[in-house]
Each structure stands twice: as C-alpha cells, then as structure tokens.
Motif scaffolding. Sequence first.
Motif, mmCIF file in Angstrom:
data_model
loop_
_atom_site.group_PDB
_atom_site.id
_atom_site.type_symbol
_atom_site.label_atom_id
_atom_site.label_comp_id
_atom_site.label_asym_id
_atom_site.label_seq_id
_atom_site.Cartn_x
_atom_site.Cartn_y
_atom_site.Cartn_z
ATOM 1 N N LYS A 57 0.820 -1.223 0.000
ATOM 2 C CA LYS A 57 0.000 0.000 0.000
ATOM 3 C C LYS A 57 0.856 1.277 0.000
ATOM 4 O O LYS A 57 0.318 2.375 0.094
ATOM 5 C CB LYS A 57 -0.928 -0.008 1.203
ATOM 6 N N ILE A 58 2.154 1.112 -0.072
ATOM 7 C CA ILE A 58 3.017 2.305 -0.102
ATOM 8 C C ILE A 58 2.601 3.158 -1.304
ATOM 9 O O ILE A 58 2.530 2.661 -2.428
ATOM 10 C CB ILE A 58 4.521 1.909 -0.233
ATOM 11 N N ALA A 59 2.285 4.422 -1.020
ATOM 12 C CA ALA A 59 1.801 5.304 -2.094
ATOM 13 C C ALA A 59 2.923 5.632 -3.081
ATOM 14 O O ALA A 59 4.059 5.880 -2.674
ATOM 15 C CB ALA A 59 1.259 6.580 -1.480
ATOM 16 N N ILE A 60 2.569 5.596 -4.351
ATOM 17 C CA ILE A 60 3.567 5.897 -5.383
ATOM 18 C C ILE A 60 3.423 7.357 -5.797
ATOM 19 O O ILE A 60 2.371 7.760 -6.289
ATOM 20 C CB ILE A 60 3.360 4.992 -6.632
ATOM 21 N N PRO A 61 4.444 8.164 -5.606
ATOM 22 C CA PRO A 61 4.325 9.569 -6.014
ATOM 23 C C PRO A 61 4.304 9.723 -7.538
ATOM 24 O O PRO A 61 4.994 8.970 -8.233
ATOM 25 C CB PRO A 61 5.587 10.222 -5.435
ATOM 26 N N GLU A 62 3.523 10.661 -8.001
ATOM 27 C CA GLU A 62 3.425 10.932 -9.448
ATOM 28 C C GLU A 62 4.789 11.222 -10.059
ATOM 29 O O GLU A 62 5.070 10.864 -11.195
ATOM 30 C CB GLU A 62 2.505 12.144 -9.688
ATOM 31 N N GLU A 63 5.610 11.868 -9.248
ATOM 32 C CA GLU A 63 6.928 12.297 -9.717
ATOM 33 C C GLU A 63 7.780 11.117 -10.202
ATOM 34 O O GLU A 63 8.653 11.290 -11.064
ATOM 35 C CB GLU A 63 7.636 13.021 -8.571
ATOM 36 N N HIS B 65 12.222 7.061 2.989
ATOM 37 C CA HIS B 65 12.123 8.487 2.716
ATOM 38 C C HIS B 65 11.753 8.663 1.248
ATOM 39 O O HIS B 65 12.431 8.127 0.366
ATOM 40 C CB HIS B 65 13.486 9.132 3.011
ATOM 41 N N GLN B 66 10.677 9.422 1.000
ATOM 42 C CA GLN B 66 10.167 9.552 -0.367
ATOM 43 C C GLN B 66 11.211 10.099 -1.355
ATOM 44 O O GLN B 66 11.441 9.521 -2.409
ATOM 45 C CB GLN B 66 8.934 10.457 -0.375
ATOM 46 N N GLU B 67 11.839 11.199 -0.958
ATOM 47 C CA GLU B 67 12.789 11.836 -1.887
ATOM 48 C C GLU B 67 13.991 10.934 -2.147
ATOM 49 O O GLU B 67 14.458 10.814 -3.287
ATOM 50 C CB GLU B 67 13.229 13.192 -1.294
ATOM 51 N N ASP B 68 14.455 10.265 -1.101
ATOM 52 C CA ASP B 68 15.601 9.349 -1.264
ATOM 53 C C ASP B 68 15.222 8.165 -2.163
ATOM 54 O O ASP B 68 16.019 7.725 -2.992
ATOM 55 C CB ASP B 68 16.057 8.809 0.100
ATOM 56 N N GLU C 33 22.121 1.354 -5.218
ATOM 57 C CA GLU C 33 21.828 2.791 -5.136
ATOM 58 C C GLU C 33 21.216 3.139 -3.782
ATOM 59 O O GLU C 33 21.550 4.154 -3.185
ATOM 60 C CB GLU C 33 20.873 3.221 -6.260
ATOM 61 N N CYS C 34 20.312 2.270 -3.316
ATOM 62 C CA CYS C 34 19.676 2.509 -2.010
ATOM 63 C C CYS C 34 20.735 2.511 -0.913
ATOM 64 O O CYS C 34 20.732 3.384 -0.040
ATOM 65 C CB CYS C 34 18.649 1.421 -1.704
ATOM 66 N N LEU C 35 21.636 1.550 -0.973
ATOM 67 C CA LEU C 35 22.667 1.450 0.065
ATOM 68 C C LEU C 35 23.611 2.660 0.041
ATOM 69 O O LEU C 35 24.012 3.145 1.095
ATOM 70 C CB LEU C 35 23.466 0.145 -0.083
ATOM 71 N N ILE C 36 23.896 3.143 -1.160
ATOM 72 C CA ILE C 36 24.753 4.337 -1.274
ATOM 73 C C ILE C 36 24.061 5.532 -0.591
ATOM 74 O O ILE C 36 24.667 6.256 0.192
ATOM 75 C CB ILE C 36 25.061 4.665 -2.765
ATOM 76 N N ILE C 37 22.757 5.680 -0.881
ATOM 77 C CA ILE C 37 22.003 6.800 -0.304
ATOM 78 C C ILE C 37 21.930 6.669 1.223
ATOM 79 O O ILE C 37 22.116 7.642 1.958
ATOM 80 C CB ILE C 37 20.597 6.887 -0.946
#
Lengths: 66, 173
Positions: free
Chosen positions: A13-19, B37-40, B76-80
Amino acid sequence: MGRIMEMKERYEKIAIPEELHVRVQQEIMKSRRQQEEKNKTEETENTAQVTNGYEDNFAVDSKRFC
Amino acid sequence: MERCVPAVKEILYERLIQFILENQDRFYRVAYSYTKHQEDALDAVQSAVCKALEAHKSIKNTDAIKTWFYRILINECLIIIKKRRKETFTADMMEREVMYFEKGYEQGDDIEKVLDMLDMDVQGIIKLGYFEDMSLKEISGITGLNLNTVKTKLYRGLKLIKEKVQEADLWVE
C-alpha cells in the motif's frame, strides 16, 4: 508468519508519487536521445570507413593500370 | 554475423526499457522500504534507471534483466543510506532503538522496527523474498551472496524477528 504477511500488505500500500513516473520517463528519453546520437556517429564512422576502403582499392587498381 | 550483435543489443535495450516501465512502482516500493524516505527513494530509482540504461550493453540475455536491475537498485539505495547515515547518525538513531524496548509501544509497526534493526543484507533478503516474492536463487543473484548463505541469513533473520516480537508481546501483556 502472519505478521510478515500483514507487513507485506502495508508494503503493497506504499503510495507511489506521481513524480516517479515523470523521473523515469525523463531518464528513458535522455537515454534514447544518447542512443540515437551514438548510432548516428557510428553510422557516419562506418560510412567513412567504407568510402575510404573504396578509395584505397581504387588507388591500388589505378596503379595497376598505370 | 557482425550485424546480428547490434540487433540483439537493441532488442535487449528495448526489453530493459519495457521492464523498467512495467515495474517502476515495485522499484519505488523496494527503494522506499530501504530508505524510508520519499525523496531518497525517488533518487534511488532515478539513479538506478540512469545507470542501468547507460550500462545496458553488459546485459547478456533477457532472463538476466530482473536480477541485474535489482542489484543496481539496491546498490543505489545502500549508497544513499550510507550517505544519509554519515549526515545524521547521531543521538536520534540511538533514541529510536531504546524506545523500541519501552513498554507499551505501538503494536502495529513493531515488526517493522524489528526488521529495521537487522543487518541491511538480512533486511534485504527478507524484503525481496517476502515482499517481492523472489526466489532464493534470484535473491542470491541480486545480493551476490551464495545460495546457502542467503538461506542461512533468511532463517536467522526470521528467527530473530520471531524472538523479538514475542519479547515485545510479553512487555505489552
């Protein structure tokens, strides 16, 4: 194990951002452009090689007739 | 024959793009489960896509795309994570670990907390196996670990989760 399955449900259910789709699309477009450029350069190089090859052969043949 | 090789490479390139487009949501979930984390997670997926497309010529056949791509993504995840840990590994992290053992913490996400406390490679094996439904062989290919090592780490990890969750249940009761 039931708890891990519950965790899996939450995971799905993790939301997928449009970005995400925008960024992925950008990378694909960028890569396609680079590929096209590479192919064009290779084509030009191949044509040049073929042309040079013809010219060399022609030069050899011309010498033979001289 | 010489003409055949670039054609195969082009097919593999198109297959890779197709694979990326079809599975991008899954990549994001994997990345998010690692980085939290979304941005990561977005950065990790984008970077993995970029690196995979740049290195597409190293793919040998279509069957290898999945394992190969996930290996890049997890890397890539591990690097971040490493980068972020350097920046923020302070009292905040220590505090979180202590809180886990406190009485009456929320039941809903206790198992997630336990999972997060495991070694990164064990976490990865459990996530790929249970969340992404990958086979042990696929996980072995992605992590670069021997199949038996994957099995051992998976069972040890699950055992540890079970023990910790039971321990936590005792606290709540």
